[in-house]
Design a protein around this motif. Structure first.
Motif, mmCIF file in Angstrom:
data_model
loop_
_atom_site.group_PDB
_atom_site.id
_atom_site.type_symbol
_atom_site.label_atom_id
_atom_site.label_comp_id
_atom_site.label_asym_id
_atom_site.label_seq_id
_atom_site.Cartn_x
_atom_site.Cartn_y
_atom_site.Cartn_z
ATOM 1 N N LEU A 570 0.847 -1.191 0.000
ATOM 2 C CA LEU A 570 0.000 0.000 0.000
ATOM 3 C C LEU A 570 0.880 1.238 0.000
ATOM 4 O O LEU A 570 2.020 1.224 0.485
ATOM 5 C CB LEU A 570 -0.916 0.033 1.232
ATOM 6 C CG LEU A 570 -2.229 -0.742 1.207
ATOM 7 C CD1 LEU A 570 -2.954 -0.550 2.534
ATOM 8 C CD2 LEU A 570 -3.131 -0.285 0.058
ATOM 9 N N TRP A 583 -3.370 3.835 -1.960
ATOM 10 C CA TRP A 583 -3.202 3.379 -3.330
ATOM 11 C C TRP A 583 -2.562 1.991 -3.338
ATOM 12 O O TRP A 583 -1.835 1.625 -2.420
ATOM 13 C CB TRP A 583 -2.279 4.324 -4.113
ATOM 14 C CG TRP A 583 -2.569 5.781 -3.952
ATOM 15 C CD1 TRP A 583 -2.101 6.602 -2.972
ATOM 16 C CD2 TRP A 583 -3.388 6.600 -4.798
ATOM 17 N NE1 TRP A 583 -2.567 7.885 -3.146
ATOM 18 C CE2 TRP A 583 -3.356 7.917 -4.267
ATOM 19 C CE3 TRP A 583 -4.140 6.361 -5.957
ATOM 20 C CZ2 TRP A 583 -4.044 8.978 -4.853
ATOM 21 C CZ3 TRP A 583 -4.820 7.422 -6.533
ATOM 22 C CH2 TRP A 583 -4.777 8.711 -5.985
ATOM 23 N N ASP A 584 -2.846 1.258 -4.407
ATOM 24 C CA ASP A 584 -2.165 -0.014 -4.652
ATOM 25 C C ASP A 584 -0.989 0.267 -5.583
ATOM 26 O O ASP A 584 -1.186 0.546 -6.773
ATOM 27 C CB ASP A 584 -3.130 -1.012 -5.299
ATOM 28 C CG ASP A 584 -2.485 -2.368 -5.551
ATOM 29 O OD1 ASP A 584 -1.239 -2.465 -5.481
ATOM 30 O OD2 ASP A 584 -3.223 -3.331 -5.829
ATOM 31 N N CYS A 591 -7.327 2.872 -3.326
ATOM 32 C CA CYS A 591 -7.798 1.905 -2.316
ATOM 33 C C CYS A 591 -8.598 2.570 -1.207
ATOM 34 O O CYS A 591 -8.924 1.920 -0.220
ATOM 35 C CB CYS A 591 -6.608 1.161 -1.710
ATOM 36 S SG CYS A 591 -5.676 0.164 -2.864
#
Length: 765
Positions: A570, A583-584, A591
């Protein structure tokens, strides 16, 4: 406010020579190390708090029973001089109240404002008695004639107006100054009016005719205040040229220059017997002078910001001062000598930092120095005075054996906390040093500068290990990779650059942002670099190839911080738009958005297991978030801005001011965790221990509300940075605190604990 805690507070902060302190201080068993205090009592008698902004003016009533104060908060406040209690608030002006004065019989109060009006009030009732309109700009000063029949008002419109106090009618306009008029006063016989102006002159006028009677020249800057001596044989004027000048109004000749202030003198007044002159300055002090000889008779220190007004009580026994620090102070004019003011930094403290082992504290200041302190004793153990400009950053090495400081004088300073000795000044930058960081093994220091370079240093020798050149704008951030084999730098030139610290060679330029890059970070495995920018995006990069791996869009304003989770799965970004975004990094997909802060978010960090995110904001809170549920677990009010966060383990978060302890752990993803506030912290005027108010802090011993880092905590030691620029340490005994503050209400109020002996002591303060 604090009927029981007042005993502890009074004893702890009473001067060292107080007999009461010596007799009863041991009655506070939960204090292991008391704060440093002055040696003896100062002339200070009262601090009047209540205004919510700068206090511009202060005046005594003719019978000395009231004090009136004027403030930027648009009000005039009336205070009881005997009790310091508030007697009334006069509201009506629509802008800053810049001047206030009582009539000679005390039945009227006149106030002048930035709203260009003068208002008359009845102090007995607080009712409005008239509105005087005519000025076309700010009213800066007011004066009643000795018989009370006239009111004179000075204005930024370059005029002085005379008014009939009974009817409010105009009685004339004095014109002649070529700049704003900042001061006005009647002579004791009422035949003259003296005015001071931004045109650097003092002018004398005939009251009856309005004609000019003389111009007193000598000041080299704005004249801020002017006053007649009680016998009318002297005029004193205060100026932005840091001096007070004495004049003979009959001849216009100079009678002396009073020098000693280190900044603009904003106020001056004679004592009722004419034997003293008091002056207030932007250097935060009030000085007393003998006008007959021009000698200094004392310095009153205590205000933390500019003094805007001073006035003697009618009997001359009290002196009142008003300040930008929002307080009024009452002083005993007979004991105006020095009182052993605590010494430390000579300007605002901007940073406080504990070493990793908690055995040293570093404080950075606008006085261009770094001071090191022993938190066990509260003693200073070294001053790094090599800087010639403000200090921007302070960081300890991984082992805590060195502290590095970055300064606006273009240098990095090194010091050994154990000895307090200097380990070198790293000079070479030609612009402000904006950031400094140690390598993971502590063998290198990297510094980023406004001169567009990054410099590498060997902290052991102080030698240069290379200059990393290539940016075309200021370098705002610098970071080492986890293995120490790469350095990344972020710049105002819209790029991130990668460097080999071993050779100083460039390893790539990451281009793509369309505005300044504020933040840069490596992933834990060093396979990715993330950067945050003023262009409202986060970008991912492959440091091996320099290729872009994705653009993360969603923020609506600048991105100030980015961080990877411990497993690298992450990425969190913090923004001026008051949100955190998850975010991924593998896909670049969003995310979640974490909302709740009400101001810019400066720092973000994952917990070691990656299940929590902590964020620090300019709204003076730290928030803990559940990564899975995307919800706030707890909001902690910190009392100040925090720019750095670090989890010490899965159960505690270090904010630099205390540990936030998770009380439910380990935790499944569907659990709502309870988070305890720091066991030891400060809220306003209170020291809090485990949610209990344990110590009331007097005005001068509260953390500086304007500082970024007003206090710090390490275990049971509290260090506070005060507005008067000194540092205070207090060490508590947690066991004794638990015993004392877990007593039943009946026990806590019993005379045996806090009654007879303590009450007796209060009367001897």
């Amino acid at each position: 406010m604090a009927p029981l805690q007042v005993y502890s507070s009074a004893l702890l902060f009473t001067p060292k020579t107080s007999l009461v302190r010596k007799q009863y201080l041991k009655r506070i068993p939960w204090i292991l190390m008391e704060p440093k205090v002055v040696q003896k009592w100062s002339p200070l008698m009262q601090i009047l708090e209540g205004h919510s902004s700068w206090v511009r003016a202060v005046v005594f009533s003719p019978d000395a029973k009231l004090v009136a104060s004027a403030s930027d908060d648009k009000t005039v406040r009336l205070w009881d001089t005997a009790t310091a209690g508030l007697r009334g608030v006069l509201e009506g002006h629509s802008q800053t109240v810049s001047a206030v004065v009582f009539s000679p019989d005390g039945k009227l109060v006149a106030s002048g404002s930035y709203d260009s009006t003068v208002r008359l009030w009845a102090p007995a009732t607080g009712e409005s008695c008239g509105l005087l309109e005519g000025h076309s700009d700010w009213v800066s000063a007011l004066a009643f004639s000795p018989d009370g029949k006239l009111v004179a008002s000075a204005s930024r419109d370059k005029t002085v107006r005379l008014w009939d106090s009974a009817t409010g009618g105009s009685c004339g306009v004095l014109k002649g100054h070529s700049n704003a008029v900042s001061a006005v006063v009647f002579s004791p016989d009422g035949k003259l009016v003296a005015t001071g102006s931004g045109d650097k002159t003092v002018r004398l006028w005939g009251t009856e005719t309005g004609g000019l009677c003389g111009t007193l020249r000598g000041h080299s800057f704005w004249v801020r205040a002017v006053v007649f001596s009680p016998d009318g044989k002297l005029v004193a004027s205060a100026s932005n040229d840091d001096t007070v000048r004495l004049w003979d109004p009959a001849t216009g000749g100079s009678r002396g220059v009073l020098e000693g202030h280190s900044n603009a003198v904003s106020a001056v007044v004679f004592s009722p017997d004419g034997k003293l002159v008091a002056s207030g300055s932007h250097d935060s002090t009030v000085r007393l002078w003998a006008p007959a000889t021009g000698e200094s008779c004392g310095v009153l220190e205590g205000h933390s910001q500019a003094v805007s007004a001073v006035v003697f009580s009618p009997d001359g026994k009290l002196l009142a001062s008003a300040s930008v620090d929002r307080t009024l102070r009452l002083w005993d004019s007979a004991t105006g000598g020095p009182c052993g003011v605590l010494k430390g930094h000579s300007s605002s403290v901007t940073l406080l930092a504990f070493s990793p082992d908690g055995k040293s504290v570093a404080s950075a200041s606008n006085d261009k120095t770094i001071r090191l302190w022993d938190p066990a004793t509260g003693e200073s153990c070294g001053v790094l005075e090599s800087h010639s400009n403000a200090v921007n950053a302070v960081v300890f090495s991984p082992g805590g054996k060195l502290v590095a400081s970055a300064s606006g004088d273009n240098t990095v300073g090194l010091r050994a906390p154990a000895t307090g000795g200097s380990c070198g000044v790293l000079a070479g930058h030609s612009g402000w040093v904006l950031a400094v960081v140690f390598s993971p093994d502590g063998k290198l220091v990297a510094s980023a500068s406004g001169d567009k370079t990054v410099r590498l240093w060997a902290p052991v020798t102080g030698g240069s290990c290379g200059v990393l050149q290539g940016h075309s704008g200021s370098v705002l951030a610098v970071v080492f990779s986890p293995d120490g084999k790469l350095v990344a730098s972020a710049s105002g030139d819209k790029t991130v650059r990668l460097w080999d610290p071993a050779t100083g060679g460039a390893c790539g330029v990451l281009e793509g942002h369309s505005d300044w890059v504020r933040a840069v970070v490596f992933s834990p495995d060093r396979e990715l670099v993330a950067s945050g920018s003023d262009d409202r995006t986060v970008r991912l990069w492959d440091p091996a190839t320099g290729w872009s791996c994705g653009v993360l869009k969603g923020h609506s304003s600048s991105v100030l911080a980015v961080v990877f989770s411990p497993d690298g799965k992450l990425l969190a970004s913090a923004s001026v738009d008051r949100t955190l975004r998850l975010w991924d990094p593998a896909t670049g997909g969003p995310c979640g958005v974490l909302k709740g802060h009400s101001d810019w978010i400066r720092a973000v960090v994952f917990s070691p297991d990656g299940q929590l995110v902590a964020s620090a904001s300019d709204d003076k809170t730290v928030r803990l978030w559940d990564v899975t549920q995307k919800t706030t677990i707890e909001e902690i009010h910190t009392g100040g801005q925090i720019k750095v966060l670090a989890f010490s383990d899965v159960t505690s978060l270090d904010t630099g001011r205390g540990m936030l302890t998770l009380t439910s752990h380990p935790y499944p993803s569907n659990t709502t965790w309870e988070v305890a506030p720091p066991p030891l912290h400060v809220t306003g005027e209170w020291v809090i221990w485990n949610r209990k108010k344990v110590l009331f802090l007097p005005c001068d011993y509260r953390p500086n509300p304007y500082a970024t880092h007003p206090y710090a905590v390490n275990d049971n030691i509290l260090v506070m940075n005060h507005e008067n620029n000194h540092i205070t340490f207090i060490r508590f005994d947690p066991t004794a605190l638990a015993l004392h503050f877990s007593l039943s209400p009946t026990q806590r109020h019993s005379p045996v604990v806090q009654g007879k002996n303590f009450c007796c002591s209060i009367f001897f303060f």
